[in-house]
Design an enzyme around this catalytic site. Sequence first.
Site, PDB file in Angstrom:
ATOM      1  CG  ASN A   1      -3.742   2.058  11.297  1.00 55.08           C
ATOM      2  OD1 ASN A   1      -2.793   2.201  10.344  1.00 55.08           O
ATOM      3  ND2 ASN A   1      -4.634   1.413  11.231  1.00 55.08           N
TER       4      ASN A   1
ATOM      5  CD  GLU B   1      -5.661  -2.269   4.346  1.00 60.85           C
ATOM      6  OE1 GLU B   1      -6.734  -1.682   4.753  1.00 60.85           O
ATOM      7  OE2 GLU B   1      -4.560  -2.203   4.954  1.00 60.85           O
TER       8      GLU B   1
ATOM      9  CB  CYS C   1      -8.239  -1.200   8.276  1.00 59.26           C
ATOM     10  SG  CYS C   1      -6.697  -1.824   7.867  1.00 59.26           S
TER      11      CYS C   1
ATOM     12  CD  GLU D   1      -0.357  -3.168   1.392  1.00 63.50           C
ATOM     13  OE1 GLU D   1       0.408  -2.488   1.038  1.00 63.50           O
ATOM     14  OE2 GLU D   1      -1.017  -3.190   2.482  1.00 63.50           O
TER      15      GLU D   1
END
Length: 479
Positions: free
Chosen positions: A154, A252, A286, A460
């Site tokens: 993505n 993640e 997400c 992150e």
Amino acid sequence: MTALLINRKNYFAGAWQTSDSGRTFGVLNPATGGLIGEVPDCSEAETNRAIRSAQLALPAWRAMAADERSRKLKKFNQLIIENRKELSQILTTEQGKPLAEAEREILYAASFVEWFAEEARRVYGRTVPGPTPERRIIVTKQALGVCAAITPWNFPCAMITRKLAAALAAGCTMIVKPAPETPFSALALAELALRAEIPPSVFQVITGDAEKIASALMSSTSVRKLSFTGSTEVGKILIRQSAQTVKRLTVELGGNAPFIVFEDADIGKAVKGAMFAKYRNAGQTCVCVNRFIVHESRVEEFAAGLCSASSALKVGNGLDSGVEVGPLISIEAADKVRALIEDALSNGAKRLSGENISAIGPCFIHPTILSGVNKSMRLWNEEIFGPLCAISSFKTEEQALELANDTEYGLASYFYTKDLSRAFRVAEALESGCVAVNDTVFAFPQGPFGGMKQSGYGKEGGQEGIEEYLTTKYVMMAV
Ligand code: ADP
């Protein structure tokens, strides 16, 4: 594609390589279904060679002055920015997102490289007063070693750089296995890293059989860490596999973001924020809103605003000018969203706008808005990953929080209110790693992005981002 940065080979073990078997796999353009090109179908043997190379490249990279690593990363950042037009073409062609959005992703991807180039110089330790006169305690941070990343389709560039730049800044080497749908962006980054004089084998890219490549990475004692972004299902497999070698992980995983609109919200701002948080990347992030939870006194107004703004969106091939919503990544992905719509409708939801079937092509879904959504519907619990707005309503703040937290995921939440006390109260009560208040943008390298619950662990970006690639050493010094 004839782009200069298009590479049909992998970069590992110091050279551009084919797979040992000579096998390749095809990459399709989701807007047209056409074949873009083939990339190597690598497996365990190639991965093991990459691991050995990463191990050999590690001592010099780790020992290099932080300033020097920082300079190389800055050069890498500059090259990404200079090549953003070509990188965005590659990205849109393999991923589908509109060209302008692809260019924003490239700049976002570069921003992580710049951020971590700066962070490389700020890896601080500390000294602690010893417990007895002759003892000194020194705390230092050291690079973990060889690291790996498995990344999704993505954000084909940004999901790599936010791992890679942190790893390289810390003094680690990294092997990246990109998603099979979007390998060309990853391979273009490998080329630019070489042009930035990041030494060979500090950053390697391997494409191919996900399970076999992951198996080689996860069973290797040389690979000290994996950073993974992808589905919760695969994340759980990797968490289990990490036990073999007690590997550090950043995971993640999926999300199920709630977006609460309180009775005192500025509806105009909420709609504007919702448009970004829902339709970015055609709903395939997400942190995209999964469930709109709107106070019953404002739900009609909010839904009307959302319908009107959504129906103005231009859907089409991301390479065409003015397009705002591109195709979904695959026919299967679009079919899943269509199934979620049908399931919600058959369980009592009402369609306010939108079309499931598009004349443009099978991967396209037009922005769709459903109201009257409730917990009995699949889309309440599953990640939608498409341009579908699901609206439910509530009466009290307590109820809104209960609905918002009614998910196994905990990545992102959004809410709109003008009440300052409520802003603090709700931000603290929401069970997610990222919360946006009267805003919907998290995409900044300064912020420590990451989830809680089954959305994963590790951060992150932010000052936490580099810590993920460092280990703390405690030195007891007797003088
Ligand atoms: P999505 O459904 O969004 O594609 P996945 O979790 O399947 O999410 O994919 C994310 C990344 O994980 C991709 O690079 C994919 O190739 C990789 N992957 C898929 N299955 C596995 C697996 N069993 N082990 C390791 N990596 C995997």
